[in-house]
Design an enzyme around this catalytic site. Structure first.
Site, short mmCIF file in Angstrom:
data_model
loop_
_atom_site.label_atom_id
_atom_site.label_comp_id
_atom_site.label_asym_id
_atom_site.label_seq_id
_atom_site.Cartn_x
_atom_site.Cartn_y
_atom_site.Cartn_z
N SER A 170 -0.77 9.02 -5.68
CA SER A 170 0.12 8.23 -4.83
C SER A 170 0.94 7.20 -5.60
O SER A 170 0.76 5.99 -5.48
CB SER A 170 -0.70 7.56 -3.73
N ARG A 185 7.58 5.76 -12.23
CA ARG A 185 7.05 4.49 -12.77
C ARG A 185 5.73 4.21 -12.07
O ARG A 185 5.49 4.68 -10.96
CB ARG A 185 8.02 3.34 -12.50
N ASP A 223 0.06 10.22 -0.86
CA ASP A 223 -0.80 9.89 0.30
C ASP A 223 -0.02 9.89 1.62
O ASP A 223 -0.56 10.27 2.67
CB ASP A 223 -1.54 8.56 0.10
C1 GLC Z 1 3.03 2.83 -3.69
C2 GLC Z 1 3.25 4.18 -4.35
C3 GLC Z 1 3.43 5.26 -3.32
C4 GLC Z 1 2.28 5.24 -2.32
C5 GLC Z 1 2.11 3.85 -1.74
C6 GLC Z 1 0.91 3.77 -0.80
O1 GLC Z 1 4.18 2.50 -3.00
O2 GLC Z 1 4.38 4.11 -5.19
O3 GLC Z 1 3.51 6.53 -3.94
O4 GLC Z 1 2.53 6.17 -1.30
O5 GLC Z 1 1.94 2.91 -2.76
O6 GLC Z 1 -0.27 4.09 -1.46
#
Ligand code: GLC
Length: 510
Positions: A170, A185, A223
């Site tokens: 995520s 990133r 996620d």
């Molecule tokens: C951050 C991550 C994203 C994820 C979110 C919730 O924003 O970059 O990919 O979905 O956190 O976990």
């Protein structure tokens, strides 16, 4: 400034404080000063209806821009999840979730019965050092956890046929292919060298191969996409998946015809494609979000300044830190000098308060409590135990109000993202599946978000309080377990059906 209903819901009860029973001594003028500070904080943190509408409008434009060839600040990553589940998916899958605090491994069996599943799972701690350590150590640790899981649940792994795995990673990753994820990133406080700008799939697979872990990676998922698909498995009204946890983000289903940056692939225009928005990056150019000096400090001191502007005002990783910065500022720099003559060294430690600290403060004074102001004593205990600080009664009131302002702002800003996707897609009614610690545990986050959505979308007041809202944000199904398994199942199924769009290594899908 117009004050919205939600903002007015908790009036100041300064007069209700039993100041006379306190030893105020030379502090006689403190309440007035504190009142002034509270008003200043209210000015900084309050987001009125007009502002929310303005943010939503800009958000909608940015969502569209992110899908264009030139792109924008919101990445809008296509995920290659190209259908909703039917509820009739079957099979056994592994799911791995590399979250911020835990590493979760599950085995999910999607059963013959519609929308049903069995799940077994194990959680492993995600050591703090790994988040800022070496890339190899991270992948090796994950591979070890997977192996341990298989040994526990399957015994001798040498004879095990390779199981398909949905890997919930995520973080913002572009996926030119299903089986590729180039980390744009790190977010959420991770900072591991040598991964940004690289495809994480071969790194992960190399660690699996080195240990002989009998697994084939069938889907790399976010996620939010997992949440969307898991929720849609049991509720066909689900159109958006959101995470309000350590980070904050959403996914929804777009039509390929509305994704100009995929036009070169000539996908049929009506074909659905789940988009991982990565909306935490909204307003990185600071055009519309009402940033406070505290937000500026959070950004400046973070491992990735200039990134995740929206997320840094909403997500669980930052809420406690915003609060801490306000408290330190009021002690050091303002006329009031709260916690005067006390040792605030514990409070000075960056990121020492997480969002559960704020949750606790707000929990103690829920309007449903018999006497919310009596309960300030619980907040006093919290400060004493965690920070060795003994706040005065007026200071406790300021603490409570600050927590409420920060929590309310987070909930109201998140509603802008949901409203923007709904407007972009023309959804007048739908369900939104949400997960994450802030959504599930922060007092009133849901109610405040729902109130903000009503204001932004100009819904009339309900005639019956039990009536459902046209767009409802509901607790999601397990995205990184069931969602990951479903996405693995959907991917394997579509390859079987001959839909090879975005498949780089077909051999991994047979
Ligand atoms: C951050 C991550 C994203 C994820 C979110 C919730 O924003 O970059 O990919 O979905 O956190 O976990």
């Amino acid at each position: 400034m117009a004050t919205s209903q939600a903002e007015r819901a908790r009036p100041l009860h300064f007069h209700a404080l039993p100041l006379l029973t306190m030893d105020v001594g030379s502090f006689a003028d403190v309440p007035q000063d504190l009142l002034k500070e509270i008003e200043t904080l209210e000015g900084l943190f309050t987001t009125d209806t007009e502002k929310l509408k303005q943010i939503t409008e800009q958000f909608e434009k940015e969502l569209t821009k992110g899908l264009s060839v030139e792109g924008g600040s919101i990445p809008m990553n296509p995920t290659w999840v190209m259908s909703y589940p039917t509820g009739y998916e079957t099979g056994t899958y592994l799911a791995l979730d590399m979250g911020g605090t835990n590493l979760r491994v599950c085995q999910i069996t999607l059963t013959e019965a519609k929308s049903e599943f069995d799940i077994i799972q194990s959680k492993y701690r995600m050591p703090e050092e790994l988040k800022t350590g070496e890339a190899d150590e991270l992948w090796e640790y994950i591979a070890d956890c997977l192996m341990q899981f298989l040994e526990t649940h399957h015994g001798d792994t040498s004879k095990l046929e390779k199981l398909p795995l949905g890997f919930t990673f995520s973080y913002p990753a572009t996926q030119n292919y299903v089986d590729e994820g180039i980390l744009q990133r790190w977010t959420k406080g991770f900072d591991i060298a040598g991964v940004e700008g690289h495809n994480v799939v071969p790194m992960f697979e190399a660690a699996l191969a080195a240990r002989g872990v009998p697994i084939k990676l069938s889907a790399l998922i976010n996620d939010t996409t997992g949440t969307l698909i898991a929720s849609a498995y049991t509720d066909t009204k689900m159109k958006i998946g959101c995470i309000f946890g350590t980070g904050c983000n959403a996914a929804y289903m777009e039509d390929c015809g509305s994704i100009p940056k995929l036009a070169h692939l000539n996908l049929p225009p009506e074909t659905p494609m789940a988009i991982n928005c990565e909306w935490g990056a909204f307003d990185n150019e600071h055009k519309v979000l009402p940033r406070t000096p505290y937000d500026v400090t959070i950004d400046k001191d973070s491992p990735r300044p200039g990134q995740q502007a929206f997320e840094k005002m909403i997500a669980g990783l930052y809420l406690g830190e915003i609060f801490r910065l306000v408290m330190v500022d009021l002690h050091d720099n303002r006329d009031t000098h709260i916690f005067a003559n006390q040792d605030i060294s514990k409070l000075r430690k960056a990121y020492s308060l997480d969002s559960s600290f704020l949750s606790a403060i707000e929990e103690f004074v829920l309007p449903s409590a018999p006497d919310p102001f009596e309960n300030l004593s619980e907040t006093a205990e919290l400060f004493q135990n965690k920070l060795d600080i003994r706040p005065s009664l007026p200071e406790l009131e300021l603490i409570r109000r600050t927590a409420e302002l920060i929590g309310t702002r987070a909930a109201r800003l998140s509603a802008c993202g949901v409203a923007a996707i709904s407007k972009k897609k023309g959804y007048e009614t739908c369900h939104v599946g949400a997960d994450g610690s802030v959504f599930n545990k922060y007092p009133q986050f849901k109610a405040r978000g729902a109130a903000a959505l009503r204001e932004i979308l100009d819904w009339p007041e309900k005639s019956d309080p039990k009536e459902d809202d046209p767009i409802e944000i509901l607790a999601a199904e397990d995205g990184s377990g069931v969602g990951a398994a479903l996405i693995a199942a959907l991917t394997l199924q579509r390859v079987k059906d001959g839909n090879m769009h975005g498949i780089l290594h077909p051999e991994n899908f047979v």
